[in-house]
Enzyme design. Structure first.
Site, PDB file in Angstrom:
ATOM      1  N   ALA A 247       0.897  -1.052  -0.114  1.00 62.29           N
ATOM      2  CA  ALA A 247       0.006  -0.231   0.067  1.00 62.29           C
ATOM      3  C   ALA A 247       0.774   1.109  -0.048  1.00 62.29           C
ATOM      4  CB  ALA A 247      -0.731  -0.021   1.070  1.00 62.29           C
ATOM      5  N   CYS A 248       0.602   2.039  -0.958  1.00 65.89           N
ATOM      6  CA  CYS A 248       1.160   3.472  -0.856  1.00 65.89           C
ATOM      7  C   CYS A 248       0.221   4.393  -1.312  1.00 65.89           C
ATOM      8  CB  CYS A 248       2.560   3.557  -1.907  1.00 65.89           C
ATOM      9  SG  CYS A 248       1.966   3.270  -3.528  1.00 65.89           S
ATOM     10  N   ASP A 249       0.580   5.741  -1.382  1.00 64.21           N
ATOM     11  CA  ASP A 249      -0.348   6.699  -1.946  1.00 64.21           C
ATOM     12  C   ASP A 249      -1.241   6.607  -3.202  1.00 64.21           C
ATOM     13  OD1 ASP A 249      -0.071   8.645  -0.220  1.00 64.21           O
ATOM     14  OD2 ASP A 249       1.505   9.446  -0.649  1.00 64.21           O
TER      15      ASP A 249
END
Length: 598
Positions: free
Chosen positions: A390-392
């Site tokens: 998960a990232c931006d």
């Protein structure tokens, strides 16, 4: 006062993340529009009036609607997405310019409005009327927002867009655009690269490209030259693991377009910020001097993507800007590295990453206890049935990290789905392992509090992946392993020390781990370079443990927790165990002892 600054910084980062999260998932559509423009407009590669007619509808309707739809879905999933798209249509029709900024406003607003409606009335709807109420509420809320967008937001955003365009034009005309890199380059390395490029520069650049056929703004953040120069400087003048790993990072950064790969190299020596700033400014100055520009956003920031979006008559200008940026960044970086006499210059890159990450956490007011709770040893991997990076934006380096772990799991015989997603798309699932960067951990926990978490400093090269794979393979046997007899425990503790190894008969050195990749490959590269410098003719390779062969002339270097499995595969070999494959001090001792025994 300091607390107030932290709060402002957090809000700016969150705003930038929200903007980029609306554009990043739709970059494919921007690229499609850019390719159609590059090929079929009158001065394109393959002029075609019929196919070129797609250009205006895509830029006017498709791209803003996609942004509005995505913005609404970030707030309230499918219902928010639909209302966000309806609201965006109002600002599109109510203005004369492409409504990227308007879509970024109306999309989330539509999602927020329908979310608040659902929170207030969802428990008051009579059974059997849910679909009727949901459909009419979406339609009516979208209708109202479209009217507001048409009469109020559209004209305001049109005026704002015109002012911004005039401001950018004035800056370019005054030859001040290179000064923007003083802010862009450091902001990139603080992981605001997507927010800057896709949240700010892409919308403004697209506006400019419509009227002029190209825009220099697409090159400000995407220019791979500064990062290339830094990595070349580390390749030739760096030390330890940074020097050994830099050549591989060049391929990932320059060709693959994943700029995040060079961020730790800059952060481990803060003076290198001067190198990327100088490179960025010189590259932008060259672009401006030669009237360079791209037709559409280049994403990822690969030289292939950059050249793919370059107009036919601007290849020389674009290539020149990239080369100048790389050369200047390299020269400044070379001076910094050659003049550096600090004691920490020989420390491995992994240790520097950890120290820098800790400093970043403190600067953001994060609690280190939170990070410690996201270590591999604290995750209950036994119950995990899927892994999500998960990232931006859920793209870029997180996608590459997911690919790396997926391959490691496949090679280890672990059948488990590994995917990547934006933090806003996370589902609260207790059987999910979420892997995220340390600075994003708190936000991810808020979205999925029941999930298991592991935090990493760098998605693309983290030793945590090998630990995860090993834990998953041996989770069910951990209890039995802890109950070893005293004799077995003593054997594990007393085997693998460098003093017990007879280096004179060693002809092959093998770094062995589960997948034979990642940090073990980097460790092998470091030792191999040391051997060459010492004129020692010893073969140094890296292998997966299951590919080891029994060879009495081999020295196998492995991690302590993998020793038993490695010894079973090659009982005649000599062994040395390490806590970290990037421990350069141990390798220096091996080289020194081999030189004395040769």
């Amino acid at each position: 006062m300091a607390q107030g600054n932290k709060g402002i910084k957090a809000k700016v980062q969150q705003l930038g993340s929200s903007l980029s999260s609306m554009v990043m998932p739709n970059i494919g559509a921007f690229i499609a529009w850019g390719v159609i423009t590059a090929l079929f407009i009158p001065d394109g590669f393959l002029p075609n009036e019929q196919l070129a007619s797609m250009n205006e509808p895509m830029i006017t309707y498709l791209l803003p609607l996609l942004i509005g739809y995505t913005g609404g879905s970030m707030i309230h999933e499918q219902r928010g997405a639909v209302v966000g798209a309806i609201a965006t249509m109002g600002v599109i029709v109510g203005s004369d310019v492409p409504m990227f900024i308007g879509a970024m406003m109306m999309g989330p607003l539509g999602g927020w409005c329908v979310k608040k409606f659902d929170e207030r009335f969802s428990d008051k709807i009579r059974a059997g009327f849910e679909m009727l109420v949901n459909n009419f509420s979406s339609g009516l809320i979208g209708f109202a927002l479209a009217i507001i967008g048409y009469f109020a937001v559209g004209p305001i955003v049109s005026a704002l867009t015109e002012w911004l365009g005039l401001g950018v034009a004035a800056i370019i005309k005054a030859s001040l655009l290179p000064l923007a890199n003083i802010f862009i380059e450091p902001a990139k390395i603080l992981f605001l690269n997507n927010a800057i490029n896709h949240g700010i520069l892409t919308p403004l650049g697209t506006e400019q490209s419509i009227s002029t056929g190209k825009s220099i703004l697409f090159l400000l953040e995407a220019n791979p030259g500064p990062g290339l120069g830094v990595l070349l400087a580390f390749t030739l003048f760096g030390k330890g693991s940074a020097k050994a790993s830099a050549p591989g990072a060049i391929l990932i950064q320059f060709v693959g377009g994943i700029h995040e790969i060079y961020f730790p190299y800059v952060m481990m020596k803060p003076l290198m910020f001067l190198a990327v700033i100088a490179g960025g400014m010189s590259g932008t100055f060259t672009f401006q001097l030669l009237d360079a520009g791209l037709r559409a956003a280049a994403s990822p920031g690969s030289i292939i993507a950059v050249l793919g979006m370059t107009p036919p008559n601007r290849y020389v200008a674009v290539i020149a800007g990239v080369v100048v940026a790389a050369v200047v960044s390299f020269l400044v970086g070379m001076v910094i590295l050659k003049s550096d006499r600090s004691e920490t210059s020989d420390e491995d890159l992994a240790a520097q990453q950890a120290a820098v990450q800790s400093a970043k956490q403190e600067s953001k007011g994060q609690d280190t206890a939170t990070t410690e709770s996201a270590n591999v040893e604290n995750a209950e991997l036994r119950k995990v049935d899927q892994v999500v990076f998960a990232c931006d934006a859920g793209m870029g380096s997180s996608a590459m990290g997911a690919s790396v772990l997926r391959k490691k799991m496949q090679e280890a015989g672990i059948d488990m789905p590994v995917s990547n997603a934006s933090i806003s798309k996370l589902q609260d699932d207790a059987n999910t392992l979420v892997i995220t960067q340390t600075e994003l951990h708190d936000r991810a926990v808020k979205k999925a509090p029941s999930a298991e978490f592991v935090s990493v400093e760098n998605f693309m090269n983290s030793p945590r992946y090998d630990e995860i794979v090993e834990r998953m393979k041996n989770e069910t046997n951990q209890a039995a392993d802890k109950e070893n007899t005293p004799e077995d425990t003593n054997k594990a503790e007393n085997t693998g020390e460098i003093e017990d190894v007879t280096l004179a008969k060693v002809e092959h050195i093998i770094f062995a781990c589960d997948a034979g990749m990642g940090s073990s490959a980097m460790g092998a590269s470091v030792l191999r370079n040391m051997m060459k410098k010492a004129d020692l003719d010893v073969d140094v390779t890296n292998l997966a443990i299951n590919r080891l062969e029994d060879d009495a002339k081999a020295l196998i270097i492995t991690q302590k927790e993998l020793y038993d499995r490695a010894e079973q595969k090659a009982p005649s070999a000599q062994f040395m165990t390490v806590d970290n494959f990037m421990d350069t001090e141990v390798y220096e001792e091996i080289v020194e002892r081999m030189k004395k025994q040769s």
